[in-house]
Design a protein around this motif. Structure first.
Motif, PDB file in Angstrom:
ATOM      1  N   ALA A 203      -7.676   2.081 -54.114  1.00  0.00           N
ATOM      2  CA  ALA A 203      -6.823   1.100 -53.448  1.00  0.00           C
ATOM      3  C   ALA A 203      -7.689   0.067 -52.733  1.00  0.00           C
ATOM      4  O   ALA A 203      -8.587   0.419 -51.964  1.00  0.00           O
ATOM      5  CB  ALA A 203      -5.904   1.800 -52.458  1.00  0.00           C
ATOM      6  N   GLN A 293      -2.459  -4.039 -58.409  1.00  0.00           N
ATOM      7  CA  GLN A 293      -1.965  -3.320 -57.228  1.00  0.00           C
ATOM      8  C   GLN A 293      -0.885  -4.084 -56.462  1.00  0.00           C
ATOM      9  O   GLN A 293      -0.039  -3.480 -55.797  1.00  0.00           O
ATOM     10  CB  GLN A 293      -3.137  -2.982 -56.301  1.00  0.00           C
ATOM     11  N   SER A 317      -2.723   2.153 -60.580  1.00  0.00           N
ATOM     12  CA  SER A 317      -2.544   1.149 -59.529  1.00  0.00           C
ATOM     13  C   SER A 317      -1.257   1.338 -58.753  1.00  0.00           C
ATOM     14  O   SER A 317      -0.964   0.562 -57.837  1.00  0.00           O
ATOM     15  CB  SER A 317      -2.557  -0.260 -60.159  1.00  0.00           C
ATOM     16  N   LYS A 366       6.231   5.552 -59.079  1.00  0.00           N
ATOM     17  CA  LYS A 366       4.841   5.433 -58.620  1.00  0.00           C
ATOM     18  C   LYS A 366       4.198   6.811 -58.462  1.00  0.00           C
ATOM     19  O   LYS A 366       3.086   7.052 -58.951  1.00  0.00           O
ATOM     20  CB  LYS A 366       4.801   4.687 -57.282  1.00  0.00           C
TER      21      LYS A 366
END
Length: 398
Positions: A203, A293, A317, A366
């Motif tokens: 990240a 991202q 991502s 996610k």
């Protein structure tokens, strides 16, 4: 006295142990690793680099007649146990024929053709060979290729599949195609999936993301498409769907433009979507994970793929992903991504709207996507590959 099969198993284990404790000399077709900054270049460098890190006792020789100057290529060849091998007597036939002299001189034990080909006549040497087949799209959809290119690809890949000691297919779908088109026995083919670059697995800090957003003038909310803008990748479908998607969401497209771009442009003008689409080219690789991202949704409606690395990049991502049915994209995206027909723009628009309107669905996609994609993590794939090498060497002694 142990049974014969127990003796054989013991011998195989002893062989693998002794091989692991000694240095292997592995050679690679380095054309893509040394010259391509995307696609097969990334695949080749990532594969070799992860092996070099996970199994540092071995020597990894990368053979190429030329090298492109670029940051990611330069850093790749700075690794201590990755050695660049340029031809001693180069010619246009070096990769296909003359390389065998170099492989013999360097005492290479296994040669891995990373993209559909191996040197001719390598099967008549002591060197064991493996070939990776990414896809046979040129046979499945010949209209996407020039006649001469299609025949050349078929000739090289069919010969490699016939003569290699082992074939690596990057998906079950590609394995099925190899069996169907080339008549290869399934047990000669091993499916080893690809991972993606480790930069997609980290990240980015908010300051870095803000810098990237400002640099490329990215909208607050956007749908992301990554891939060459060609007919097979099917960008037109996303454009057609966009007209029925919440207007707060724009489309960001990253990819090299081909003649198909004109078809896409006409559709954009027809639907009046010019202000809702941003095209980006030549994005530095270091910034690409950040663009992923910050995306709201990743869409990949390709008619046919060998695997679908951009899907892996999107899942790592943390981006909800929509892909097309009909090839292998379900293998890459897993059970919690959404799949639509590559000819149904209404279904695509409905899927996008469903995701953007449902925060809980976004959260589930996610989390489950990130959980699923761990099966493609570099240490897992790298171990499978090294086991494949050892098994090929092992079979040569039994």
């Amino acid at each position: 006295m142990p049974e014969n099969h127990e003796i054989l198993i013991s011998m195989q284990e002893d062989f693998q142990l002794s091989t692991l404790n000694s240095k292997l000399k592995i050679g690679y077709d380095g054309k893509r690793a040394a010259n391509n900054l995307t696609g097969l270049g990334n695949y080749s460098r990532s594969l070799i680099e992860n092996l070099a890190i996970q199994y540092p006792e071995n020597q990894y020789h990368v053979y190429t007649p030329k090298v492109k100057t670029a940051k990611q290529i330069d850093s790749f060849f700075q690794k201590e146990n990755i050695k660049l091998e340029l031809p001693k007597n180069g010619s246009f036939l070096w990769r296909s024929v003359n390389i065998l002299k170099d492989l013999s001189r360097d005492e290479i034990q296994i040669y891995h053709g990373l993209s559909h080909e191996i040197p001719f006549a390598i099967q008549h040497t002591r060197i064991k060979s493996i070939v990776t087949i990414h896809d046979l799209i040129f046979l499945r959809f010949p209209r996407y290729y020039k006649f001469i290119d299609r025949k050349l690809y078929e000739w090289k890949s069919k010969s490699a599949c016939k003569n290699a000691n082992k074939i690596i297919a990057i998906s079950e779908k590609t394995k099925e195609d190899i069996v169907e088109f080339y008549g290869i026995e399934p047990n000669k083919i091993e499916v080893i999936y690809q991972s993606c670059d480790d930069n997609f697995k980290k990240a980015f800090e908010s300051s870095t993301l803000n810098r990237i957003r400002h640099t490329y003038k990215l909208p607050d909310k956007y749908i992301l498409s990554v891939g060459t803008i060609e007919e097979r990748k099917n960008l037109k479908l996303i454009v057609q769907a966009l007209k029925d998607v919440n207007e707060d969401y724009k489309l960001v497209v990253i990819g090299k433009q081909t003649s198909y771009f004109k078809t896409v442009e006409k559709e954009i003008e027809k639907l009046g979507l010019r202000k809702r689409i941003l095209f980006l080219q030549n994005i530095p690789f270091v910034d690409l994970p950040g663009i992923y991202q910050m995306a709201s949704i990743f869409v990949y409606p390709s008619f046919y793929e060998g695997f679908g690395i951009p899907i892996i990049e999107a899942l790592y991502s943390g981006v909800p992903t929509i892909a097309a049915t009909g090839s292998c994209l379900e293998e890459a995206g897993g059970p919690n991504s959404i799949y639509i027909s590559p000819t149904d723009h209404n279904a695509l628009a409905e899927a996008i709207n469903r995701i953007v309107c449902d925060p809980q669905l976004q959260k589930t996609m996610k989390e489950k996507g990130l959980e699923f994609v761990q099966k493609f993590n570099s240490p897992v794939v790298t171990k499978q590959l090294m086991d494949c090498y050892l098994n090929v060497l092992d079979s040569a002694t039994t």
